[in-house]
Design a protein around this motif. Sequence first.
Motif, PDB file in Angstrom:
ATOM      1  N   SER A  62      -3.573  49.739  34.877  1.00 15.61           N
ATOM      2  CA  SER A  62      -3.706  50.606  33.710  1.00 15.61           C
ATOM      3  C   SER A  62      -2.498  50.570  32.781  1.00 15.61           C
ATOM      4  O   SER A  62      -2.605  50.976  31.618  1.00 15.61           O
ATOM      5  CB  SER A  62      -3.967  52.046  34.157  1.00 15.61           C
ATOM      6  N   VAL A  63      -1.355  50.090  33.272  1.00 12.82           N
ATOM      7  CA  VAL A  63      -0.152  50.088  32.438  1.00 12.82           C
ATOM      8  C   VAL A  63       0.345  48.684  32.133  1.00 12.82           C
ATOM      9  O   VAL A  63       1.261  48.516  31.317  1.00 12.82           O
ATOM     10  CB  VAL A  63       0.990  50.895  33.094  1.00 12.82           C
ATOM     11  N   LYS A  64      -0.255  47.692  32.755  1.00 15.61           N
ATOM     12  CA  LYS A  64       0.209  46.318  32.564  1.00 15.61           C
ATOM     13  C   LYS A  64       0.101  45.933  31.091  1.00 15.61           C
ATOM     14  O   LYS A  64      -0.927  46.152  30.448  1.00 15.61           O
ATOM     15  CB  LYS A  64      -0.617  45.375  33.435  1.00 15.61           C
ATOM     16  N   GLY A  65       1.173  45.361  30.577  1.00 14.31           N
ATOM     17  CA  GLY A  65       1.204  44.972  29.171  1.00 14.31           C
ATOM     18  C   GLY A  65       1.723  46.059  28.245  1.00 14.31           C
ATOM     19  O   GLY A  65       2.055  45.795  27.093  1.00 14.31           O
ATOM     20  N   ARG A  66       1.780  47.288  28.736  1.00 15.75           N
ATOM     21  CA  ARG A  66       2.294  48.401  27.921  1.00 15.75           C
ATOM     22  C   ARG A  66       3.617  48.932  28.443  1.00 15.75           C
ATOM     23  O   ARG A  66       4.464  49.368  27.662  1.00 15.75           O
ATOM     24  CB  ARG A  66       1.278  49.553  27.911  1.00 15.75           C
ATOM     25  N   PHE A  67       3.794  48.916  29.764  1.00 14.75           N
ATOM     26  CA  PHE A  67       5.012  49.433  30.384  1.00 14.75           C
ATOM     27  C   PHE A  67       5.853  48.269  30.903  1.00 14.75           C
ATOM     28  O   PHE A  67       5.328  47.235  31.297  1.00 14.75           O
ATOM     29  CB  PHE A  67       4.673  50.342  31.559  1.00 14.75           C
ATOM     30  N   ARG A  68       7.152  48.483  30.924  1.00 15.35           N
ATOM     31  CA  ARG A  68       8.054  47.477  31.477  1.00 15.35           C
ATOM     32  C   ARG A  68       9.114  48.162  32.329  1.00 15.35           C
ATOM     33  O   ARG A  68       9.797  49.070  31.867  1.00 15.35           O
ATOM     34  CB  ARG A  68       8.727  46.674  30.371  1.00 15.35           C
ATOM     35  N   ILE A  69       9.244  47.700  33.567  1.00 12.45           N
ATOM     36  CA  ILE A  69      10.232  48.251  34.476  1.00 12.45           C
ATOM     37  C   ILE A  69      11.417  47.304  34.561  1.00 12.45           C
ATOM     38  O   ILE A  69      11.254  46.084  34.525  1.00 12.45           O
ATOM     39  CB  ILE A  69       9.626  48.491  35.887  1.00 12.45           C
ATOM     40  N   SER A  70      12.617  47.877  34.632  1.00 10.53           N
ATOM     41  CA  SER A  70      13.819  47.071  34.786  1.00 10.53           C
ATOM     42  C   SER A  70      14.796  47.817  35.687  1.00 10.53           C
ATOM     43  O   SER A  70      14.682  49.036  35.874  1.00 10.53           O
ATOM     44  CB  SER A  70      14.452  46.776  33.425  1.00 10.53           C
ATOM     45  N   MET A  71      15.731  47.062  36.253  1.00  9.20           N
ATOM     46  CA  MET A  71      16.633  47.642  37.260  1.00  9.20           C
ATOM     47  C   MET A  71      18.059  47.191  37.038  1.00  9.20           C
ATOM     48  O   MET A  71      18.297  46.031  36.692  1.00  9.20           O
ATOM     49  CB  MET A  71      16.155  47.234  38.654  1.00  9.20           C
TER      50      MET A  71
END
Length: 123
Positions: A62-71
Amino acid sequence: QVQVVESGGGLVQPGGSLRLSCAASGSIFSINAMGWYRQAPRKERELVATITSRGSTNYAVSVKGRFRISMDNANHMVYLQMNSLTPEDTAVYFCSAEGSTYYSGTYFADRWWGQGTQVTVSS
């Protein structure tokens, strides 16, 4: 003791963006992965995105392509950039950290959770 603290939630209009931040601190020996989960009213907590210390990521469909996670491995921080938000993204967002602590010659693996930050998408 390990503390996990989220920040960056708030109210945003549909189509807008927010960036969540999360910091893990305390007696941490290592962090293997961090992630974001969310829980909407009357729903189960669900995975949003996770990232390992090596950079491998996993996203909910549901969030792929809209959200981005980074660390940021060095500082035990994780971020979630959320774009094109919809009312369906409204939820309390929780940060999770998996890793280990070290005490008296023994390593202890564990998973820690933050208290959550509210994200509301509404016009």
